[in-house]
Design a protein around this motif. Sequence first.
Motif, PDB file in Angstrom:
ATOM      1  N   THR A  64      -0.347   8.983  17.181  1.00 50.17           N
ATOM      2  CA  THR A  64      -1.567   9.461  17.905  1.00 50.17           C
ATOM      3  C   THR A  64      -1.161  10.408  19.180  1.00 50.17           C
ATOM      4  O   THR A  64      -2.145  11.211  19.359  1.00 50.17           O
ATOM      5  N   HIS A  65      -0.288   9.714  19.876  1.00 50.34           N
ATOM      6  CA  HIS A  65       0.054  10.454  21.165  1.00 50.34           C
ATOM      7  C   HIS A  65       1.485  11.161  20.847  1.00 50.34           C
ATOM      8  O   HIS A  65       2.320  10.565  20.672  1.00 50.34           O
ATOM      9  N   SER A  71      -5.020  18.761  24.000  1.00 51.51           N
ATOM     10  CA  SER A  71      -3.948  18.597  25.049  1.00 51.51           C
ATOM     11  C   SER A  71      -4.666  17.608  26.017  1.00 51.51           C
ATOM     12  O   SER A  71      -6.023  17.245  25.882  1.00 51.51           O
ATOM     13  N   ARG A  72      -4.016  17.038  26.921  1.00 59.11           N
ATOM     14  CA  ARG A  72      -4.730  16.186  27.897  1.00 59.11           C
ATOM     15  C   ARG A  72      -5.664  16.674  28.572  1.00 59.11           C
ATOM     16  O   ARG A  72      -6.750  16.203  28.961  1.00 59.11           O
ATOM     17  N   VAL A  91      -3.227  14.544  21.745  1.00 59.07           N
ATOM     18  CA  VAL A  91      -3.474  13.430  21.117  1.00 59.07           C
ATOM     19  C   VAL A  91      -4.390  13.688  19.998  1.00 59.07           C
ATOM     20  O   VAL A  91      -5.396  14.838  20.134  1.00 59.07           O
ATOM     21  N   HIS A 144       4.285  18.669  27.049  1.00 65.58           N
ATOM     22  CA  HIS A 144       3.057  17.976  27.301  1.00 65.58           C
ATOM     23  C   HIS A 144       2.558  17.323  26.050  1.00 65.58           C
ATOM     24  O   HIS A 144       3.047  17.553  25.047  1.00 65.58           O
ATOM     25  N   ASP A 145       1.684  16.408  26.321  1.00 61.92           N
ATOM     26  CA  ASP A 145       1.128  15.668  25.354  1.00 61.92           C
ATOM     27  C   ASP A 145      -0.088  16.361  24.465  1.00 61.92           C
ATOM     28  O   ASP A 145      -0.852  17.082  25.073  1.00 61.92           O
ATOM     29  N   ALA A 185      -6.622  17.708  17.025  1.00 60.88           N
ATOM     30  CA  ALA A 185      -5.845  17.337  18.362  1.00 60.88           C
ATOM     31  C   ALA A 185      -6.042  18.241  19.538  1.00 60.88           C
ATOM     32  O   ALA A 185      -6.545  19.362  19.206  1.00 60.88           O
ATOM     33  N   GLU A 191      -7.219  13.000  17.003  1.00 63.02           N
ATOM     34  CA  GLU A 191      -8.503  12.638  16.667  1.00 63.02           C
ATOM     35  C   GLU A 191      -8.652  12.487  15.291  1.00 63.02           C
ATOM     36  O   GLU A 191      -8.593  13.200  14.368  1.00 63.02           O
TER      37      GLU A 191
END
Length: 218
Positions: free
Chosen positions: A151-152, A176-177, A138, A135-136, A174, A140
């Motif tokens: 970044t991702h 998760s989605r 992201v 999983h991604d 950071a 911040e």
Amino acid sequence: MSIAHLSDPILGRSYQGTAIAYAQSLWRAGGLPSLLPLLPEAAHDLVAQLDGLLLTGGVDVAPDRYGQAPHPQLGDVDTLRDEVEAALYLAARARGLPVLGICRGLQLVNVLEGGTLHQHLDGHTQGRPYDALTHDVVFEGDGILARHHPTHLLVNSHHHQAVDTVAPSLKVVARSRDGWVEALEGEGLVCVQWHPELTYENAPETRGAFSAFMELFA
């Protein structure tokens, strides 16, 4: 580096150990790893010999440490390990040593700094290979972890607990989605929820937690 408390029901004795990937990753990043014994009374003397502290993954943090009753699906806990790692962490912070928390390590740091945890997330990241990038996350802002990662980022995770209330001294860097906390930073510390030690070789973009940790020594 902290280590797990294990027991052998057949031999009736306790022993200690941790995944070799943690030590290998620290070494490859430029550190010299040492494994620490589960002796809470020796925490200050042990930390006096260290330059930094890594809190590794493992079993659930006992919920009484953040004022909650056990959830019906709480996993295994190890109160001795909680006690030792709390003592090591507090001693390391008192000396101003850099700290890296991975998975359980992130959760424990959040608890010790005054935060809380979600004790169980249904179907979150269990049942997958430990090194599978699933999983991604992201990043911040412009914190130290963001400087060492894209970044991702596609990561591997294996946990059924997550940060709930973030401790006042920590900053989410950071997610998760679906909004779960994936990385935290504080003064002299970096923490990630995934397992970069298991993808250090096959996914170099995920090893940034170790290089960020090394930067804290500069």
